[in-house]
Design a protein around this motif. Structure first.
Motif, PDB file in Angstrom:
ATOM      1  N   PRO A  21      13.319   4.716   6.535  1.00 30.83           N
ATOM      2  CA  PRO A  21      13.052   4.299   5.156  1.00 30.83           C
ATOM      3  C   PRO A  21      11.769   4.900   4.593  1.00 30.83           C
ATOM      4  N   TYR A  22      11.763   5.051   3.273  1.00 30.26           N
ATOM      5  CA  TYR A  22      10.572   5.504   2.557  1.00 30.26           C
ATOM      6  C   TYR A  22       9.581   4.346   2.497  1.00 30.26           C
ATOM      7  N   LEU A  23       8.364   4.578   3.002  1.00 23.90           N
ATOM      8  CA  LEU A  23       7.300   3.580   2.962  1.00 23.90           C
ATOM      9  C   LEU A  23       6.021   4.269   2.512  1.00 23.90           C
ATOM     10  N   VAL A  24       5.177   3.561   1.792  1.00 17.60           N
ATOM     11  CA  VAL A  24       3.891   4.118   1.401  1.00 17.60           C
ATOM     12  C   VAL A  24       2.865   3.002   1.376  1.00 17.60           C
ATOM     13  N   ASN A  25       1.684   3.317   1.848  1.00 19.64           N
ATOM     14  CA  ASN A  25       0.596   2.332   1.881  1.00 19.64           C
ATOM     15  C   ASN A  25       0.157   2.007   0.452  1.00 19.64           C
ATOM     16  N   PRO A  26       0.039   0.738   0.108  1.00 18.96           N
ATOM     17  CA  PRO A  26      -0.363   0.386  -1.267  1.00 18.96           C
ATOM     18  C   PRO A  26      -1.782   0.821  -1.607  1.00 18.96           C
ATOM     19  N   ARG A  27      -2.539   1.261  -0.595  1.00 18.67           N
ATOM     20  CA  ARG A  27      -3.921   1.687  -0.818  1.00 18.67           C
ATOM     21  C   ARG A  27      -4.040   3.206  -0.980  1.00 18.67           C
ATOM     22  N   ASP A  58      -3.266  17.005  -1.122  1.00 20.26           N
ATOM     23  CA  ASP A  58      -3.125  15.553  -1.278  1.00 20.26           C
ATOM     24  C   ASP A  58      -3.038  14.833   0.073  1.00 20.26           C
ATOM     25  N   PHE A  59      -4.105  14.953   0.858  1.00 22.66           N
ATOM     26  CA  PHE A  59      -4.124  14.322   2.171  1.00 22.66           C
ATOM     27  C   PHE A  59      -4.260  12.805   2.097  1.00 22.66           C
ATOM     28  N   GLY A  60      -4.811  12.289   0.988  1.00 24.33           N
ATOM     29  CA  GLY A  60      -4.844  10.835   0.830  1.00 24.33           C
ATOM     30  C   GLY A  60      -3.448  10.255   0.750  1.00 24.33           C
ATOM     31  N   TRP A  61      -2.575  10.933   0.002  1.00 24.87           N
ATOM     32  CA  TRP A  61      -1.171  10.516  -0.065  1.00 24.87           C
ATOM     33  C   TRP A  61      -0.505  10.660   1.302  1.00 24.87           C
ATOM     34  N   PHE A  62      -0.779  11.753   1.986  1.00 25.93           N
ATOM     35  CA  PHE A  62      -0.193  11.985   3.305  1.00 25.93           C
ATOM     36  C   PHE A  62      -0.545  10.837   4.253  1.00 25.93           C
ATOM     37  N   MET A  65       1.402   7.816   3.509  1.00 24.89           N
ATOM     38  CA  MET A  65       2.819   7.927   3.855  1.00 24.89           C
ATOM     39  C   MET A  65       3.070   7.703   5.343  1.00 24.89           C
ATOM     40  N   VAL A  66       2.216   8.241   6.188  1.00 23.15           N
ATOM     41  CA  VAL A  66       2.482   8.187   7.628  1.00 23.15           C
ATOM     42  C   VAL A  66       1.850   6.981   8.309  1.00 23.15           C
ATOM     43  N   TYR A  67       0.920   6.307   7.620  1.00 22.01           N
ATOM     44  CA  TYR A  67       0.363   5.055   8.133  1.00 22.01           C
ATOM     45  C   TYR A  67       0.507   3.982   7.048  1.00 22.01           C
ATOM     46  N   PRO A  68       1.732   3.580   6.752  1.00 18.73           N
ATOM     47  CA  PRO A  68       1.960   2.694   5.597  1.00 18.73           C
ATOM     48  C   PRO A  68       1.396   1.296   5.768  1.00 18.73           C
ATOM     49  N   THR A  69       1.097   0.886   6.991  1.00 16.27           N
ATOM     50  CA  THR A  69       0.585  -0.465   7.224  1.00 16.27           C
ATOM     51  C   THR A  69      -0.916  -0.495   7.503  1.00 16.27           C
ATOM     52  N   ALA A  70      -1.599   0.648   7.394  1.00 14.25           N
ATOM     53  CA  ALA A  70      -3.023   0.716   7.729  1.00 14.25           C
ATOM     54  C   ALA A  70      -3.863  -0.128   6.775  1.00 14.25           C
ATOM     55  N   SER A  71      -4.929  -0.715   7.298  1.00 13.50           N
ATOM     56  CA  SER A  71      -5.871  -1.493   6.499  1.00 13.50           C
ATOM     57  C   SER A  71      -6.640  -0.564   5.560  1.00 13.50           C
ATOM     58  N   PRO A  72      -7.377  -1.130   4.582  1.00 11.16           N
ATOM     59  CA  PRO A  72      -8.172  -0.267   3.693  1.00 11.16           C
ATOM     60  C   PRO A  72      -9.116   0.674   4.443  1.00 11.16           C
ATOM     61  N   ALA A  73      -9.833   0.151   5.432  1.00 11.82           N
ATOM     62  CA  ALA A  73     -10.759   1.000   6.180  1.00 11.82           C
ATOM     63  C   ALA A  73     -10.023   2.051   6.992  1.00 11.82           C
ATOM     64  N   HIS A  74      -8.881   1.673   7.558  1.00 12.78           N
ATOM     65  CA  HIS A  74      -8.156   2.605   8.404  1.00 12.78           C
ATOM     66  C   HIS A  74      -7.440   3.691   7.615  1.00 12.78           C
ATOM     67  N   VAL A  75      -6.907   3.381   6.445  1.00 10.38           N
ATOM     68  CA  VAL A  75      -6.241   4.435   5.675  1.00 10.38           C
ATOM     69  C   VAL A  75      -7.269   5.453   5.194  1.00 10.38           C
ATOM     70  N   ASP A  76      -8.485   5.005   4.867  1.00  7.73           N
ATOM     71  CA  ASP A  76      -9.562   5.939   4.521  1.00  7.73           C
ATOM     72  C   ASP A  76      -9.916   6.810   5.725  1.00  7.73           C
ATOM     73  N   LEU A  77     -10.042   6.197   6.887  1.00  4.52           N
ATOM     74  CA  LEU A  77     -10.391   6.929   8.099  1.00  4.52           C
ATOM     75  C   LEU A  77      -9.313   7.958   8.445  1.00  4.52           C
TER      76      LEU A  77
END
Length: 350
Positions: A21-27, A58-62, A65-77
């Motif tokens: 399924p298509y998933l994307v992190n809301p952050r 667009d690595f922020g989008w990437f 996309m690949v870590y759709p459940t990551a926390s705010p700190a983790h998606v930034d990292l």
């Protein structure tokens, strides 16, 4: 193989779908904004042409996309790690350092010192202009990643990152210098390292807060599922990056490898790789079931890890076919490394 620009006739990428399924992190928007600030502050992206090309990727989008459940700190990292990995990859694939193992070896030694440091790179991160940016920015990343990880995870991650860097710096560079196109048997296992996909899969532990036991990770069922997922990701990347890489004379791409050694034209090779990705995805689904059946006592760890693998396969597909990283801004269809490679990343001071 030289770095001379090569004219490449456009060949459309054959259709490829995913059962996941298509998933994307809301952050996602947050990750984009953070990444722009971090790369400028840390010195990874400086000149305007490099910044424009970086933003097109667009690595922020990437990361979202690949870590759709990551926390705010983790998606930034994760976005920061992607920027570092891809910019170092550009230096190896497109720049002179990728054809000079000794030159890159000195940079790798600096990276290894960061990864082996007792303070997890904190001192190196604060060193100012004393180190190449690739080293000081790695220190910043490691100081934000390693302290919360287990010793076993750190050992595994360091091994994977070193394999990635040294394989790229020695095997790929040697092939480029000698003008060798590797065969599929040699290419496929090394591609998992040069593509840093083991490294990226290791981050599933970080974003999900997992601790995969070493005996489980090293077991044949786990490695079979992991390698299938890694191959799907790497081959998908090769499918969509083929024309960009061939415009630079790059031979380390499965489409080129298959076409060269099987005497196929480009369209046939593209279809052959597309079909291989479909078959490997099916193999992952089989191996996933086998893994869960073999280790029911580890279901609490395996289920989120496998979900992470699925997110990687689907998210990478969506990003690869939409990112402008593989679409040159030059109307000739050629990439011009001198417009986006910055010597300071590997050699200069911040």
């Amino acid at each position: 193989m030289t770095n001379a620009l090569t004219h490449v006739v456009h060949h459309p990428v054959p259709g490829l779908s995913s059962p996941f399924p298509y998933l994307v992190n809301p952050r996602m928007a947050q990750a984009r904004e953070h990444l722009a600030e971090w790369t400028a502050r840390i010195g990874l992206v400086r000149q305007e042409s490099a910044r424009q090309r970086f933003e097109r990727a667009d690595f922020g989008w990437f990361a979202a996309m690949v870590y759709p459940t990551a926390s705010p700190a983790h998606v930034d990292l994760m976005a920061d790690w992607f920027a570092w990995l891809f910019l170092v990859d550009d230096q190896l694939d497109d720049g002179a350092v990728g054809r000079d193992p000794e030159r890159f070896g000195a940079v790798v030694d600096g990276m290894r010192a960061v990864l082996d440091s007792h303070d997890f790179g904190a001192a190196a991160a604060a060193s100012g202009g004393e180190l190449p940016v690739a080293v000081s920015s790695l220190a910043d990343l490691w100081s934000r990643t390693a302290p919360d990880a287990t010793a076993a995870w750190r050992r595994r991650f360091v091994r994977h990152l070193e394999d990635c860097l040294t394989t790229a710096a020695t095997w790929e560079a040697g092939n480029r210098v000698a003008g060798v196109v590797p065969d599929e048997e040699a290419y496929v296992p090394r591609r998992r390292h040069t593509g840093a996909i083991y490294v990226c899969m290791d981050f599933i532990d970080v974003v999900e807060g997992l601790d995969v036991p070493e005996d489980l990770y090293d077991s044949p069922p786990f490695m079979a599922a992991l390698n299938a997922a890694c191959d799907v990701v790497c081959w998908t990347n090769d499918l969509y990056s083929y024309e960009k890489e061939r415009s630079l004379g790059e031979v380390h791409n499965l489409v080129h490898v298959v076409g060269h050694h099987r005497a196929l034209d480009v369209d046939e090779a593209l279809l052959r790789v597309r079909d291989a990705i479909v078959a490997e995805t099916e193999r992952f689904l089989v191996q996933e079931r086998e893994l869960l059946r073999a280790f029911p006592e580890h279901a609490a760890v395996l289920e989120p890890y496998l979900a992470g693998m699925r997110s990687w396969m689907r998210g990478n597909l969506d990003w690869s076919r939409a990112t402008k990283r593989y679409q040159s801004a030059d109307r000739t269809g050629r990439e011009r490394p001198e417009e986006y490679l910055e010597a300071a990343v590997m050699e200069g001071a911040r």
